[in-house]
Design a protein around this motif. Sequence first.
Motif, short mmCIF file in Angstrom:
data_model
loop_
_atom_site.label_atom_id
_atom_site.label_comp_id
_atom_site.label_asym_id
_atom_site.label_seq_id
_atom_site.Cartn_x
_atom_site.Cartn_y
_atom_site.Cartn_z
N ALA A 109 -1.84 27.04 42.00
CA ALA A 109 -0.76 26.62 41.10
C ALA A 109 0.55 26.36 41.83
N GLU A 110 0.96 27.29 42.68
CA GLU A 110 2.23 27.14 43.37
C GLU A 110 2.18 26.06 44.45
N GLY A 111 0.97 25.71 44.88
CA GLY A 111 0.79 24.74 45.95
C GLY A 111 0.67 23.31 45.44
N CYS A 112 0.93 23.10 44.16
CA CYS A 112 0.91 21.77 43.57
C CYS A 112 2.27 21.49 42.94
N GLY A 113 2.63 20.22 42.86
CA GLY A 113 3.91 19.87 42.28
C GLY A 113 3.88 18.52 41.61
N ASP A 114 4.85 18.32 40.70
CA ASP A 114 4.97 17.07 39.96
C ASP A 114 6.45 16.79 39.74
N ARG A 115 6.76 15.60 39.30
CA ARG A 115 8.16 15.22 39.13
C ARG A 115 8.80 15.82 37.89
N HIS A 116 7.98 16.37 36.99
CA HIS A 116 8.51 17.00 35.77
C HIS A 116 7.60 18.17 35.42
N PRO A 117 8.18 19.29 34.95
CA PRO A 117 7.34 20.45 34.66
C PRO A 117 6.34 20.25 33.53
N ALA A 118 6.61 19.36 32.59
CA ALA A 118 5.70 19.20 31.45
C ALA A 118 4.32 18.70 31.88
N PRO A 119 4.20 17.57 32.59
CA PRO A 119 2.86 17.16 33.04
C PRO A 119 2.26 18.13 34.05
N HIS A 120 3.09 18.77 34.85
CA HIS A 120 2.58 19.76 35.81
C HIS A 120 1.87 20.88 35.07
N GLU A 121 2.55 21.50 34.11
CA GLU A 121 1.96 22.63 33.40
C GLU A 121 0.78 22.20 32.54
N ALA A 122 0.90 21.05 31.89
CA ALA A 122 -0.19 20.59 31.02
C ALA A 122 -1.46 20.33 31.82
N ASN A 123 -1.32 19.76 33.00
CA ASN A 123 -2.51 19.46 33.79
C ASN A 123 -3.09 20.69 34.45
N LEU A 124 -2.25 21.65 34.86
CA LEU A 124 -2.79 22.92 35.33
C LEU A 124 -3.60 23.59 34.23
#
Length: 211
Positions: free
Chosen positions: A169-184
């Motif tokens: 989880a911490e080793g991945c990133g996205d330009r906005h937290p919403a798609p980041h959290e949704a895809n995790l």
Amino acid sequence: MSDALTQNYAGAFGGKAGFGKSPALILIDFVEAYFAPESPLYAGVEDALDSALRVRAAARAAGVPVILTNVIYHPGGIDGGRFFEKVPALRAFEAGSAMGAWPRGLVPHADELVLTKQYPSAFFGTSLASTLTARGIDQVILTGLSTSGCVRASCVDAVSHGFRTAVVAEGCGDRHPAPHEANLFDMNAKYADVVSEEAIITYLSALELPA
């Protein structure tokens, strides 16, 4: 994620894949385009890189293979197909662009494989699956950028190729937290175990790989 969403998925999704005995670590597209403020793909994901580098150090200490991916297009993007047409920002990855360089702290070691791709998945159009299979790998550990794009695509292909899959989880990133959290959330529900950096380092530290 909300309790209502968790309850909605309960009983249908969310099983555990578990860890394998012979893992490989994949660092997906940690390149300058995501770290340079002048880049159209800038995402401010330094924390994800820092985490991935700590996981990489643990993997190397355990003797686990490390694979890095990057993206390079022929000038004009003639090898990028509809993906290149759909996402104009991918011009940042044309051959020779500074945006395709490795960011600070990430220089591939001589024993680390670098795979160049043109599409989201680290598996599509590359030798990754056959390389892992030939080495007897049964587990892939994914870190990288972006969570909703190339990490997710690689995750789906990893499980489709028969590998146990963990996403750090911490080793991945996205330009906005919403798609980041949704895809995790969705990857953890359907395709992989989304785990913490601490958990994956503990797993790597306890490995007993054949000499």
